[in-house]
Design a protein around this motif. Structure first.
Motif, PDB file in Angstrom:
ATOM      1  N   ARG A  47      -0.591   0.243  -9.019  1.00 38.37           N
ATOM      2  CA  ARG A  47      -0.616   0.231  -7.554  1.00 38.37           C
ATOM      3  C   ARG A  47       0.806   0.383  -7.026  1.00 38.37           C
ATOM      4  O   ARG A  47       1.729  -0.176  -7.598  1.00 38.37           O
ATOM      5  CB  ARG A  47      -1.204  -1.076  -7.028  1.00 38.37           C
ATOM      6  N   LYS A  49       2.883   0.122  -3.241  1.00 37.09           N
ATOM      7  CA  LYS A  49       2.953  -0.083  -1.790  1.00 37.09           C
ATOM      8  C   LYS A  49       4.344   0.360  -1.369  1.00 37.09           C
ATOM      9  O   LYS A  49       5.335  -0.306  -1.654  1.00 37.09           O
ATOM     10  CB  LYS A  49       2.725  -1.541  -1.415  1.00 37.09           C
ATOM     11  N   GLU A  72      -0.246   2.868  -1.116  1.00 38.84           N
ATOM     12  CA  GLU A  72      -0.170   2.581   0.325  1.00 38.84           C
ATOM     13  C   GLU A  72       1.054   3.308   0.871  1.00 38.84           C
ATOM     14  O   GLU A  72       2.178   3.039   0.455  1.00 38.84           O
ATOM     15  CB  GLU A  72      -0.025   1.085   0.584  1.00 38.84           C
TER      16      GLU A  72
END
Length: 104
Positions: A47, A49, A72
């Motif tokens: 992931r 961000k 993100e």
């Protein structure tokens, strides 16, 4: 946590923060020791961000990151380079904000 920092979660569930200003690209990945000099991932992110200090995601930034599932992208990003997420086959969760006006 500082919103300008980019937070990366890895396949072993550890996280690291990077203060990238302007652009995330292949060289910034090498400088952060996430990618070796041959362009191979040393540690696989799952992931990402991206922090508000990032304005562009450069060419090949996350290329061949097999384990990346989610990204993100903040409104500060205005461009995404050619093949930025090429061969990221596990990537299933990404929202591109309206601020992005150029995709390579």
């Amino acid at each position: 946590m500082d919103e300008r920092k980019t937070v990366i979660t890895f396949s072993d569930n550890t996280t690291s923060s990077f203060n990238w200003v302007g652009e995330i690209n292949r060289q910034t990945m090498i400088d952060a020791e996430l990618v070796n000099e041959y362009g191979q991932w040393i540690t696989q992110p799952t992931r990402v961000k991206i922090g508000n200090a990032v304005t562009s995601i450069g060419t090949n930034a996350f290329v061949m990151c097999d384990t990346l599932t989610a990204v993100e992208i903040p409104n500060s990003v205005t461009s995404i380079g050619v093949a930025a997420f090429f061969s990221c086959f596990a990537l299933s969760n990404v929202v591109i904000p309206d601020s992005v006006t150029t995709i390579g």
